[in-house]
Design an enzyme around this catalytic site. Structure first.
Site, PDB file in Angstrom:
ATOM      1  N   GLU A 276     -10.811   4.164   0.743  1.00  0.00           N
ATOM      2  CA  GLU A 276     -10.458   4.920   1.948  1.00  0.00           C
ATOM      3  C   GLU A 276     -10.564   6.432   1.726  1.00  0.00           C
ATOM      4  OE1 GLU A 276      -6.445   4.232   3.140  1.00  0.00           O
ATOM      5  OE2 GLU A 276      -5.578   4.891   1.245  1.00  0.00           O
TER       6      GLU A 276
ATOM      7  N   GLU B 173      -1.851  -1.471  -3.847  1.00  0.00           N
ATOM      8  CA  GLU B 173      -2.844  -0.394  -3.854  1.00  0.00           C
ATOM      9  C   GLU B 173      -2.649   0.431  -5.119  1.00  0.00           C
ATOM     10  OE1 GLU B 173      -4.597   2.886  -0.743  1.00  0.00           O
ATOM     11  OE2 GLU B 173      -2.439   2.604  -0.854  1.00  0.00           O
TER      12      GLU B 173
ATOM     13  N   HIS C 186       0.841  -1.187   0.000  1.00  0.00           N
ATOM     14  CA  HIS C 186       0.000   0.000   0.000  1.00  0.00           C
ATOM     15  C   HIS C 186       0.882   1.245   0.000  1.00  0.00           C
ATOM     16  CE1 HIS C 186      -4.407  -0.950   0.672  1.00  0.00           C
ATOM     17  NE2 HIS C 186      -3.829  -2.078   0.307  1.00  0.00           N
TER      18      HIS C 186
END
Length: 227
Positions: free
Chosen positions: A44, A38, A19
């Protein structure tokens, strides 16, 4: 640094999910312990991105043609709960992301209660949906408008589509990716409003057309099994 981490992970039998990272560069061909990355503005951002929520439905229809082509993408999809900036996507749109987006780990990022409150058929769909595929077919769409994808695991096809349109629409897909024969299609569609599903079972043949009504920023998902 990425390659060093991948090598160390392989030595110690550790699977990896990067990520806050750069785009993949084909590393999974060398390091199969790299499950996903990611490298995308994912779910998010609903928590802190002031402009994200209005753009997300359209962005979702672009990513399968762009970022996800480069490799597995951990968007952290299938989130139903609203945070700081509420979703405009429907529940069926969110469910469809589990098939539309490819990721070696399907990291569903909502809270447990959100999944527990789903209808049993939607929970069963999420229990079954794979993270690796034997075949993938584009079955419709244009970046920024809508996308429909069929993915095969074993003898089972999973189909899903999402709309980036702010108006309701009628979508038709053709099942010409199927071999000749009779099939059962178990579909999860938009219901009467954005947080409601409609479950529908159809008997179809190869190369049939399936038509459905899709809400603004809506979607659909389903499983097709040969009889």
């Amino acid at each position: 640094q990425y390659l060093g981490i991948l090598e160390d992970g392989a030595e110690h039998h550790v699977l990896l999910n990067f990520h806050g990272c750069t785009l993949p560069r084909g590393w999974r061909r060398t390091w199969p312990n790299m499950m996903t990355l990611e490298s995308v503005a994912g779910a998010e951002v609903y928590k802190f991105g002031t402009k994200f929520a209005p753009l997300a439905p359209v962005l979702n229809t672009i990513l399968p043609f762009t970022r996800n082509v480069a490799g597995a993408m951990d968007y952290t999809p299938v989130t139903f709960t609203d945070h700081t900036y509420p979703h405009l996507t429907t529940f069926a749109h969110e469910l469809a992301l589990s098939v539309v987006f490819e990721s070696g780990i399907l990291h569903m990022a909502d809270k447990v209660e959100a999944y527990q409150s789903l209808p049993e058929y939607a929970k069963e769909f999420l229990r079954k949906v794979p993270t690796t595929w034997d075949d993938t077919k584009y079955i419709g769409g244009t970046p920024g408008d809508y996308v429909a994808i069929a993915r095969k695991s074993g003898d089972v096809w999973y189909v899903a589509g999402i709309s980036g349109s702010e108006t309701a629409r009628h979508l038709t897909i053709t099942t010409d990716f199927l071999e000749e024969g009779s099939y059962t299609a178990d579909l999860i569609l938009d219901g009467d409003h954005d947080q409601e599903f409609l479950n529908q079972q159809l008997e179809i043949e190869a190369a049939n057309q399936i038509s459905m009504d899709v809400l603004p920023y809506g979607g659909f998902a389903g499983i097709i099994i040969k009889k």
